[in-house]
Motif scaffolding. Structure first.
Motif, PDB file in Angstrom:
ATOM      1  N   THR A  79      66.456  83.069   7.404  1.00 19.73           N
ATOM      2  CA  THR A  79      67.314  82.289   8.291  1.00 19.73           C
ATOM      3  C   THR A  79      68.642  83.029   8.439  1.00 19.73           C
ATOM      4  OG1 THR A  79      68.201  80.981   6.460  1.00 19.73           O
ATOM      5  CG2 THR A  79      66.276  80.078   7.626  1.00 19.73           C
ATOM      6  N   GLN A  80      69.340  82.727   9.521  1.00 20.09           N
ATOM      7  CA  GLN A  80      70.640  83.354   9.775  1.00 20.09           C
ATOM      8  C   GLN A  80      71.500  82.378  10.556  1.00 20.09           C
ATOM      9  OE1 GLN A  80      70.566  86.660  12.519  1.00 20.09           O
ATOM     10  NE2 GLN A  80      72.444  87.542  11.682  1.00 20.09           N
ATOM     11  N   SER A  81      72.747  82.248  10.150  1.00 27.14           N
ATOM     12  CA  SER A  81      73.722  81.424  10.870  1.00 27.14           C
ATOM     13  C   SER A  81      74.741  82.353  11.509  1.00 27.14           C
ATOM     14  CB  SER A  81      74.441  80.475   9.919  1.00 27.14           C
ATOM     15  OG  SER A  81      73.533  79.577   9.335  1.00 27.14           O
ATOM     16  N   ARG A  82      75.046  82.098  12.781  1.00 30.42           N
ATOM     17  CA  ARG A  82      76.034  82.911  13.492  1.00 30.42           C
ATOM     18  C   ARG A  82      76.989  81.983  14.222  1.00 30.42           C
ATOM     19  NH1 ARG A  82      74.910  86.787  17.261  1.00 30.42           N
ATOM     20  NH2 ARG A  82      76.593  87.994  16.370  1.00 30.42           N
ATOM     21  N   TYR A  83      78.170  82.516  14.537  1.00 28.16           N
ATOM     22  CA  TYR A  83      79.219  81.759  15.218  1.00 28.16           C
ATOM     23  C   TYR A  83      79.890  82.689  16.221  1.00 28.16           C
ATOM     24  CZ  TYR A  83      83.826  79.700  15.925  1.00 28.16           C
ATOM     25  OH  TYR A  83      84.965  79.206  16.494  1.00 28.16           O
ATOM     26  N   TRP A  84      80.119  82.194  17.425  1.00 28.35           N
ATOM     27  CA  TRP A  84      80.810  82.948  18.476  1.00 28.35           C
ATOM     28  C   TRP A  84      81.997  82.150  19.005  1.00 28.35           C
ATOM     29  CZ3 TRP A  84      79.522  87.750  20.463  1.00 28.35           C
ATOM     30  CH2 TRP A  84      78.251  88.244  20.136  1.00 28.35           C
ATOM     31  N   LYS A  85      83.042  82.863  19.399  1.00 35.36           N
ATOM     32  CA  LYS A  85      84.126  82.285  20.182  1.00 35.36           C
ATOM     33  C   LYS A  85      84.150  83.072  21.494  1.00 35.36           C
ATOM     34  CE  LYS A  85      89.103  81.725  20.552  1.00 35.36           C
ATOM     35  NZ  LYS A  85      90.391  82.167  20.016  1.00 35.36           N
ATOM     36  N   LEU A  86      84.003  82.363  22.596  1.00 33.01           N
ATOM     37  CA  LEU A  86      83.984  82.981  23.922  1.00 33.01           C
ATOM     38  C   LEU A  86      85.212  82.534  24.698  1.00 33.01           C
ATOM     39  CD1 LEU A  86      80.250  82.236  24.739  1.00 33.01           C
ATOM     40  CD2 LEU A  86      81.199  84.404  23.932  1.00 33.01           C
ATOM     41  N   THR A  87      85.892  83.463  25.333  1.00 31.70           N
ATOM     42  CA  THR A  87      87.049  83.155  26.159  1.00 31.70           C
ATOM     43  C   THR A  87      86.798  83.707  27.552  1.00 31.70           C
ATOM     44  OG1 THR A  87      88.482  83.331  24.216  1.00 31.70           O
ATOM     45  CG2 THR A  87      89.551  83.358  26.382  1.00 31.70           C
ATOM     46  N   LEU A  88      86.815  82.815  28.540  1.00 30.77           N
ATOM     47  CA  LEU A  88      86.561  83.207  29.923  1.00 30.77           C
ATOM     48  C   LEU A  88      87.866  83.415  30.665  1.00 30.77           C
ATOM     49  CD1 LEU A  88      83.760  80.628  30.863  1.00 30.77           C
ATOM     50  CD2 LEU A  88      83.525  82.900  29.850  1.00 30.77           C
ATOM     51  N   GLY A  89      87.944  84.513  31.401  1.00 29.78           N
ATOM     52  CA  GLY A  89      89.089  84.765  32.263  1.00 29.78           C
ATOM     53  C   GLY A  89      88.813  84.210  33.652  1.00 29.78           C
ATOM     54  N   ASN A  90      89.837  83.925  34.403  1.00 29.47           N
ATOM     55  CA  ASN A  90      89.656  83.396  35.760  1.00 29.47           C
ATOM     56  C   ASN A  90      89.013  84.411  36.699  1.00 29.47           C
ATOM     57  OD1 ASN A  90      90.724  80.909  35.055  1.00 29.47           O
ATOM     58  ND2 ASN A  90      92.821  81.556  35.513  1.00 29.47           N
ATOM     59  N   ASP A  91      88.978  85.683  36.302  1.00 33.27           N
ATOM     60  CA  ASP A  91      88.374  86.734  37.117  1.00 33.27           C
ATOM     61  C   ASP A  91      86.912  86.990  36.750  1.00 33.27           C
ATOM     62  OD1 ASP A  91      88.768  87.792  34.614  1.00 33.27           O
ATOM     63  OD2 ASP A  91      89.724  89.637  35.312  1.00 33.27           O
ATOM     64  N   GLY A  92      86.324  86.146  35.891  1.00 39.33           N
ATOM     65  CA  GLY A  92      84.936  86.323  35.460  1.00 39.33           C
ATOM     66  C   GLY A  92      84.792  87.150  34.203  1.00 39.33           C
ATOM     67  N   SER A  93      85.914  87.621  33.657  1.00 36.25           N
ATOM     68  CA  SER A  93      85.843  88.415  32.426  1.00 36.25           C
ATOM     69  C   SER A  93      85.544  87.510  31.229  1.00 36.25           C
ATOM     70  CB  SER A  93      87.144  89.185  32.197  1.00 36.25           C
ATOM     71  OG  SER A  93      88.213  88.275  32.002  1.00 36.25           O
ATOM     72  N   ILE A  94      84.973  88.109  30.200  1.00 28.22           N
ATOM     73  CA  ILE A  94      84.604  87.377  28.984  1.00 28.22           C
ATOM     74  C   ILE A  94      85.072  88.182  27.783  1.00 28.22           C
ATOM     75  CG2 ILE A  94      82.701  86.431  27.618  1.00 28.22           C
ATOM     76  CD1 ILE A  94      81.027  86.572  30.259  1.00 28.22           C
ATOM     77  N   ARG A  95      85.690  87.486  26.830  1.00 27.11           N
ATOM     78  CA  ARG A  95      86.013  88.052  25.515  1.00 27.11           C
ATOM     79  C   ARG A  95      85.139  87.325  24.510  1.00 27.11           C
ATOM     80  NH1 ARG A  95      91.093  90.276  24.036  1.00 27.11           N
ATOM     81  NH2 ARG A  95      91.047  88.871  22.262  1.00 27.11           N
ATOM     82  N   ALA A  96      84.470  88.085  23.656  1.00 26.55           N
ATOM     83  CA  ALA A  96      83.567  87.492  22.678  1.00 26.55           C
ATOM     84  C   ALA A  96      83.946  87.945  21.277  1.00 26.55           C
ATOM     85  CB  ALA A  96      82.134  87.896  22.996  1.00 26.55           C
ATOM     86  N   GLU A  97      84.077  86.971  20.390  1.00 28.53           N
ATOM     87  CA  GLU A  97      84.417  87.267  19.003  1.00 28.53           C
ATOM     88  C   GLU A  97      83.410  86.586  18.091  1.00 28.53           C
ATOM     89  OE1 GLU A  97      88.871  86.981  18.303  1.00 28.53           O
ATOM     90  OE2 GLU A  97      88.646  85.928  20.235  1.00 28.53           O
ATOM     91  N   ALA A  98      83.023  87.292  17.033  1.00 27.93           N
ATOM     92  CA  ALA A  98      82.114  86.747  16.023  1.00 27.93           C
ATOM     93  C   ALA A  98      82.372  87.500  14.724  1.00 27.93           C
ATOM     94  CB  ALA A  98      80.656  86.918  16.466  1.00 27.93           C
ATOM     95  N   PRO A  99      82.098  86.875  13.571  1.00 31.66           N
ATOM     96  CA  PRO A  99      82.357  87.550  12.296  1.00 31.66           C
ATOM     97  C   PRO A  99      81.619  88.882  12.146  1.00 31.66           C
ATOM     98  CG  PRO A  99      82.026  85.213  11.926  1.00 31.66           C
ATOM     99  CD  PRO A  99      81.694  85.480  13.380  1.00 31.66           C
ATOM    100  N   ASP A 100      80.437  89.024  12.740  1.00 35.82           N
ATOM    101  CA  ASP A 100      79.686  90.272  12.602  1.00 35.82           C
ATOM    102  C   ASP A 100      79.894  91.228  13.779  1.00 35.82           C
ATOM    103  OD1 ASP A 100      78.330  88.690  14.410  1.00 35.82           O
ATOM    104  OD2 ASP A 100      76.375  88.906  13.463  1.00 35.82           O
ATOM    105  N   VAL A 101      80.808  90.880  14.690  1.00 29.90           N
ATOM    106  CA  VAL A 101      81.154  91.770  15.796  1.00 29.90           C
ATOM    107  C   VAL A 101      82.403  92.549  15.410  1.00 29.90           C
ATOM    108  CG1 VAL A 101      81.976  91.850  18.191  1.00 29.90           C
ATOM    109  CG2 VAL A 101      80.049  90.372  17.576  1.00 29.90           C
ATOM    110  N   ILE A 102      82.330  93.857  15.540  1.00 26.39           N
ATOM    111  CA  ILE A 102      83.457  94.728  15.201  1.00 26.39           C
ATOM    112  C   ILE A 102      84.382  94.777  16.412  1.00 26.39           C
ATOM    113  CG2 ILE A 102      84.118  97.076  14.574  1.00 26.39           C
ATOM    114  CD1 ILE A 102      81.212  97.246  13.347  1.00 26.39           C
TER     115      ILE A 102
END
Length: 187
Positions: A95-118
């Motif tokens: 099993t694996q648990s993951r967590y993401w935080k996504l931030t959308l820009g008004n121009d369609g851009s996306i910022r993605a953060e997660a503990p295992d993302v460098i």
């Protein structure tokens, strides 16, 4: 020239052709603009929201299935900021648990953060497609490798999200993931 030199030059030429082909005509050649005017409009806040069932497979470098999984996801949005939890169950019993935080820009851009993302993943949402690029560190039990990831999600007319991801080390594809994501009430 000696036969070894010819063989070496031939191998270099073939590797160069494969490299150019994948960058110009293959999976990596896609652009978010390719999907800007095609299919339904993918709105992450609408289509990637609430409880979601995800089912998929991971392919190794030879193209053979190395793992199958089912994941329960839950995504909530507060304006343009989303949080996603994922609970994976693999066919091996792991099993694996993951967590993401996504931030959308008004121009369609996306910022993605997660503990295992460098660092921070970067992406773009256009038309029926979403592209996300990030560097992931695998768990130690999976080798602990750091892989460059290109993640594409495509919205299908019935609301299902098709996900295809490729993972590379030193530019060489080492794994690929294909999955479906759909709202639990529709599953």
């Amino acid at each position: 020239m000696e036969p070894f030199t010819y063989a070496l030059l031939g191998m270099i030429l073939m590797l160069s052709l494969v490299f150019v082909w994948t960058r110009k005509f293959g999976f990596l050649a896609q652009s978010p603009e390719d999907y800007a005017d095609k299919g339904p409009q993918f709105d992450l806040r609408k289509h990637l929201a609430g409880p979601i069932l995800c089912e998929g497979m991971i392919y190794g470098p030879t193209g053979r299935v190395t793992s199958r999984f089912v994941a329960d996801m839950d995504v909530s949005w507060n304006g343009n900021i989303g949080t996603m939890t994922e609970e994976f169950r693999y066919d091996s019993g792991a099993t694996q648990s993951r967590y993401w935080k996504l931030t959308l820009g008004n121009d369609g851009s996306i910022r993605a953060e997660a503990p295992d993302v460098i660092g921070i993943g970067q992406g773009v949402q256009r038309g029926a497609g979403v592209q996300l690029n990030y560097r992931i560190k695998l768990p130690e039990e999976s080798g602990g490798h750091e892989l460059d990831t290109v993640d594409w999600m495509y919205l299908v007319e019935n609301g299902t999200i098709m996900n295809r991801s490729q993972f590379r080390k030193y530019g060489v594809k080492v794994a690929e993931l294909v999955a479906t994501m759909r709202k639990k009430e529709a599953a």
